[in-house]
Design a protein around this motif. Structure first.
Motif, mmCIF file in Angstrom:
data_model
loop_
_atom_site.group_PDB
_atom_site.id
_atom_site.type_symbol
_atom_site.label_atom_id
_atom_site.label_comp_id
_atom_site.label_asym_id
_atom_site.label_seq_id
_atom_site.Cartn_x
_atom_site.Cartn_y
_atom_site.Cartn_z
ATOM 1 N N ASN A 1 -4.056 -5.455 -0.373
ATOM 2 C CA ASN A 1 -4.274 -5.675 1.057
ATOM 3 C C ASN A 1 -5.293 -6.766 1.341
ATOM 4 N N THR B 1 -0.122 -3.299 -7.958
ATOM 5 C CA THR B 1 -1.496 -2.808 -7.916
ATOM 6 C C THR B 1 -2.468 -3.976 -7.977
ATOM 7 N N GLU C 1 -4.552 -0.700 -3.608
ATOM 8 C CA GLU C 1 -3.819 -1.377 -2.541
ATOM 9 C C GLU C 1 -3.864 -2.898 -2.702
ATOM 10 N N GLY D 1 2.578 -1.529 4.286
ATOM 11 C CA GLY D 1 1.538 -2.554 4.318
ATOM 12 C C GLY D 1 2.014 -3.964 4.098
ATOM 13 N N THR E 1 0.850 -1.186 0.000
ATOM 14 C CA THR E 1 0.000 0.000 0.000
ATOM 15 C C THR E 1 0.884 1.234 0.000
ATOM 16 N N SER E 2 0.477 2.226 -0.767
ATOM 17 C CA SER E 2 1.232 3.467 -0.847
ATOM 18 C C SER E 2 0.273 4.609 -1.149
#
Length: 302
Positions: free
Chosen positions: A38, A253, A36, A67, A28-29
């Motif tokens: 995640n 991504t 993200e 993350g 994650t950025s």
């Protein structure tokens, strides 16, 4: 003895098998809002798909503060049968809030060492490499600070240092700093994103130092230089540097994951590897996927 430090513990380098040498299970950025990585479920499906195509190991280059979800990595490794290597270190400063970086001033090397030897946070998962990042054709103050801390952590632990080269540039400056000024042995350094600068002279000059060169990015996004990667690898093999080449996907991504309609990790084995085999042969490909990462990510841990 030399070992690769995975999220399930240290293993013999020969146990990695076919290795995606640069990818992201979680990431994650603030620079990638809405994209993200995640989801544990998506990560499980992606790793399972990679395993189904013969994949044995994935090295996650996600560093501190982006993350990593370290506690989720061991169960994912057990469930999918894919060995995972986690990272410590720091990316470029644009990926962080200033207070995050301020909290690390004067103690970054200490944090890196702790994550390599004790564990990431309270997860107990130990990192197996240090991730750092350069800039476009140069190194700013942040990069120099992080690389100084990374070098200190390397000397304390033996961990390999993996470098994000911005658009494939800046390798001479990185090597002069890490290996020249800070004394990190070149064979402990992995330069990433060489595919984004398809300059055979620059590749051979970097390889001459003794470092590893990672061609990583076909599952991250389409780069106009992707089609030149097999020729770049062939040039290095013919120049005697075939034992230094690594291959990775660099999925950063959600849209790039195969389970979300993108190429993802399996693309590396389904499409990139057969194309590369036409350029350099099956034996060279085996070295790139199996033998080279086993050496690049192994360390005599201290």
């Amino acid at each position: 003895m030399s070992a690769v430090r995975t999220v399930l513990g240290d293993v013999d380098p020969g146990e990695l098998g076919v290795c995606d040498a640069h990818d992201h299970v979680f990431f994650t950025s603030p620079r990638l809002p809405g994209e993200e990585l995640n989801s544990v479920g998506a990560a499980r499906a992606e790793l399972s798909a990679f395993r189904a195509h013969g994949g044995g190991a994935v090295v996650q280059w996600t560093p501190y503060g982006l993350g990593r979800r370290a506690a989720d990595l061991p169960p994912l490794s057990r469930e999918t049968g894919v060995r995972l290597v986690a990272a410590t270190g720091l990316h470029q400063d644009v990926h962080y809030a200033e207070d995050v970086l301020a909290a690390l001033r004067g103690r970054a090397a200490e944090v890196f060492v702790a994550e390599l030897t004790e564990g990431i946070g309270t997860s107990g998962v130990r990192a197996g490499l240090i991730k750092v990042a350069g800039g476009f054709h140069g190194l700013d103050a942040h990069a120099r600070w992080v690389m100084s801390a990374a070098a200190e952590a390397h000397h304390a632990t033996g961990a390999p240092v993996a470098v994000h080269l911005e658009l494939g540039t800046g390798a001479p400056d990185v090597l002069e700093l890490l290996c020249g000024e800070f004394g990190v042995p070149p064979h402990r350094v992995i330069l990433g994103h060489l595919n984004r600068l398809p300059d055979p002279v620059a590749h051979r000059q970097a390889a001459a130092s003794g470092c590893y060169l990672a061609f990583d990015g076909p599952s991250r996004a389409h780069h106009a230089t992707d089609w030149r990667m097999p020729d770049a690898v062939r040039d290095l093999v013919e120049a005697g540097h075939g034992d230094q080449v690594l291959l990775g996907g660099d999925t950063t991504t959600a849209a790039a994951r195969s389970v979300d309609g993108g190429p993802g990790m399996p693309h590396l084995l389904r499409r990139v590897v057969p194309r590369l085999a036409l350029a350099v042969g099956e034996e060279a490909v085996r070295r790139v996927l199996v033998d080279n990462p086993a050496r690049a990510f192994a360390a005599d841990w201290r």
